[in-house]
Design a protein around this motif. Structure first.
Motif, PDB file in Angstrom:
ATOM      1  N   SER A 128       0.759  -1.389  -0.079  1.00 62.10           N
ATOM      2  CA  SER A 128      -0.012  -0.095   0.018  1.00 62.10           C
ATOM      3  C   SER A 128       1.134   1.378   0.226  1.00 62.10           C
ATOM      4  N   ALA A 129       2.116   1.056   0.083  1.00 66.32           N
ATOM      5  CA  ALA A 129       2.892   2.278   0.195  1.00 66.32           C
ATOM      6  C   ALA A 129       3.064   3.158  -1.142  1.00 66.32           C
ATOM      7  N   TYR A 130       2.933   4.313  -1.274  1.00 62.60           N
ATOM      8  CA  TYR A 130       2.914   5.028  -2.420  1.00 62.60           C
ATOM      9  C   TYR A 130       4.209   5.739  -2.938  1.00 62.60           C
ATOM     10  N   SER A 131       5.213   5.714  -1.939  1.00 63.07           N
ATOM     11  CA  SER A 131       6.356   6.335  -2.023  1.00 63.07           C
ATOM     12  C   SER A 131       7.650   5.759  -1.226  1.00 63.07           C
ATOM     13  N   ALA A 132       8.673   5.701  -1.434  1.00 60.60           N
ATOM     14  CA  ALA A 132       9.865   5.146  -0.695  1.00 60.60           C
ATOM     15  C   ALA A 132      10.980   5.949  -0.307  1.00 60.60           C
ATOM     16  N   VAL A 133      11.542   6.203   0.820  1.00 59.00           N
ATOM     17  CA  VAL A 133      12.785   6.991   1.025  1.00 59.00           C
ATOM     18  C   VAL A 133      13.812   5.893   0.687  1.00 59.00           C
ATOM     19  N   LEU A 134      14.729   6.498  -0.124  1.00 59.38           N
ATOM     20  CA  LEU A 134      15.815   5.822  -0.597  1.00 59.38           C
ATOM     21  C   LEU A 134      17.228   6.296  -0.525  1.00 59.38           C
ATOM     22  N   ASN A 135      18.206   5.566  -0.580  1.00 63.14           N
ATOM     23  CA  ASN A 135      19.389   5.793  -0.842  1.00 63.14           C
ATOM     24  C   ASN A 135      19.884   5.372  -2.164  1.00 63.14           C
ATOM     25  N   VAL A 136      20.337   6.009  -3.026  1.00 59.35           N
ATOM     26  CA  VAL A 136      20.374   5.641  -4.396  1.00 59.35           C
ATOM     27  C   VAL A 136      21.844   5.884  -4.594  1.00 59.35           C
ATOM     28  N   THR A 137      22.469   4.729  -5.142  1.00 58.70           N
ATOM     29  CA  THR A 137      24.020   4.778  -5.264  1.00 58.70           C
ATOM     30  C   THR A 137      24.258   4.302  -6.741  1.00 58.70           C
ATOM     31  N   ALA A 138      25.161   4.991  -7.529  1.00 60.59           N
ATOM     32  CA  ALA A 138      25.956   4.574  -8.677  1.00 60.59           C
ATOM     33  C   ALA A 138      27.215   4.051  -8.369  1.00 60.59           C
ATOM     34  N   VAL A 139      27.409   2.734  -8.825  1.00 61.67           N
ATOM     35  CA  VAL A 139      28.502   2.071  -8.515  1.00 61.67           C
ATOM     36  C   VAL A 139      29.542   1.649  -9.800  1.00 61.67           C
ATOM     37  N   SER A 140      30.992   2.039  -9.762  1.00 62.68           N
ATOM     38  CA  SER A 140      31.680   1.791 -10.808  1.00 62.68           C
ATOM     39  C   SER A 140      31.134   2.216 -12.207  1.00 62.68           C
ATOM     40  N   PRO A 141      30.788   3.503 -12.303  1.00 61.77           N
ATOM     41  CA  PRO A 141      30.282   3.933 -13.798  1.00 61.77           C
ATOM     42  C   PRO A 141      31.473   3.630 -14.699  1.00 61.77           C
ATOM     43  N   ALA A 142      31.387   3.327 -15.875  1.00 61.31           N
ATOM     44  CA  ALA A 142      32.351   3.462 -16.941  1.00 61.31           C
ATOM     45  C   ALA A 142      32.640   4.484 -17.568  1.00 61.31           C
ATOM     46  N   ALA A 143      31.396   5.379 -17.506  1.00 58.20           N
ATOM     47  CA  ALA A 143      31.816   6.701 -18.456  1.00 58.20           C
ATOM     48  C   ALA A 143      30.732   7.682 -17.580  1.00 58.20           C
ATOM     49  N   PRO A 144      30.801   9.076 -17.841  1.00 54.35           N
ATOM     50  CA  PRO A 144      30.086   9.794 -17.039  1.00 54.35           C
ATOM     51  C   PRO A 144      28.692   9.956 -17.425  1.00 54.35           C
ATOM     52  N   GLY A 145      27.689  10.157 -16.451  1.00 54.67           N
ATOM     53  CA  GLY A 145      26.365  10.330 -16.710  1.00 54.67           C
ATOM     54  C   GLY A 145      25.578  10.512 -15.525  1.00 54.67           C
ATOM     55  N   ALA A 146      24.362   9.975 -15.491  1.00 56.19           N
ATOM     56  CA  ALA A 146      23.452  10.302 -14.184  1.00 56.19           C
ATOM     57  C   ALA A 146      22.157   9.155 -14.424  1.00 56.19           C
ATOM     58  N   LEU A 147      21.765   8.713 -13.121  1.00 60.56           N
ATOM     59  CA  LEU A 147      20.853   8.021 -12.899  1.00 60.56           C
ATOM     60  C   LEU A 147      19.440   8.691 -12.559  1.00 60.56           C
ATOM     61  N   THR A 148      18.375   8.271 -13.577  1.00 58.82           N
ATOM     62  CA  THR A 148      16.919   8.865 -13.434  1.00 58.82           C
ATOM     63  C   THR A 148      16.212   7.963 -12.850  1.00 58.82           C
TER      64      THR A 148
END
Length: 118
Positions: A38-58
Motif C-alpha cells: 500500500s506504500a505510494y513512495s519510498a525513502v531511498l539511498n540511491v548509489t551509482a557504483v563503478s560507472p564506466a562513463a560520465p552520466g546520471a541515474l534517473t
C-alpha cells in the motif's frame, strides 16, 4: 513517514548485472524491506557504483512509460556516488520504480530503503 531498518532492495552487482548504456530497468520496492504493497513512495539511498562513463541515474515511478528527464544522481567514470531521495512508486499497484542509466557506459545500481509513505 514510516521508518524501517535500512534494507537493500536492489543491488545489480549481485542480481541482474549492471545497467547497460541508456538502459531503463524496473525494480520492485513495495513488498520488500518491510515496505507494504500500500506504500505510494519510498525513502531511498540511491548509489551509482563503478560507472564506466560520465552520466546520471534517473528514477521515476514504474507505471510511467518514459523517464521524466530529471536526473537523481550524477556520476563520473569510476567514482561511486550516492544520494538520498524520496521517490513515488508505480500507481498501478506493482510497487515498482524505474531507473534509467543516462550514460554511454555501464553502471551498477544499489537501492537502499529506509522508510516509506502510505
Amino acid at each position: 513517514l514510516h521508518v524501517v531498518a535500512p534494507c537493500r532492495a536492489a543491488d545489480t552487482r549481485t542480481s541482474g548485472g549492471p545497467l547497460a548504456p541508456f538502459e531503463t530497468r524496473a525494480f520492485v520496492v513495495a513488498g520488500t524491506c518491510s515496505v507494504p504493497a500500500s506504500a505510494y513512495s519510498a525513502v531511498l539511498n540511491v548509489t551509482a557504483v563503478s560507472p564506466a562513463a560520465p552520466g546520471a541515474l534517473t528514477l521515476f515511478p514504474g507505471h510511467l512509460p518514459a523517464s521524466p528527464g530529471t536526473s537523481t544522481v550524477s556520476f563520473a567514470p569510476g567514482r561511486t556516488r550516492a544520494v538520498g531521495t524520496v521517490m513515488l512508486l508505480a500507481a498501478d499497484g506493482t510497487g515498482t520504480l524505474k531507473v534509467t542509466n543516462g550514460s554511454a557506459g555501464t553502471v551498477d545500481v544499489v537501492l537502499d530503503v529506509s522508510g516509506y509513505f502510505e
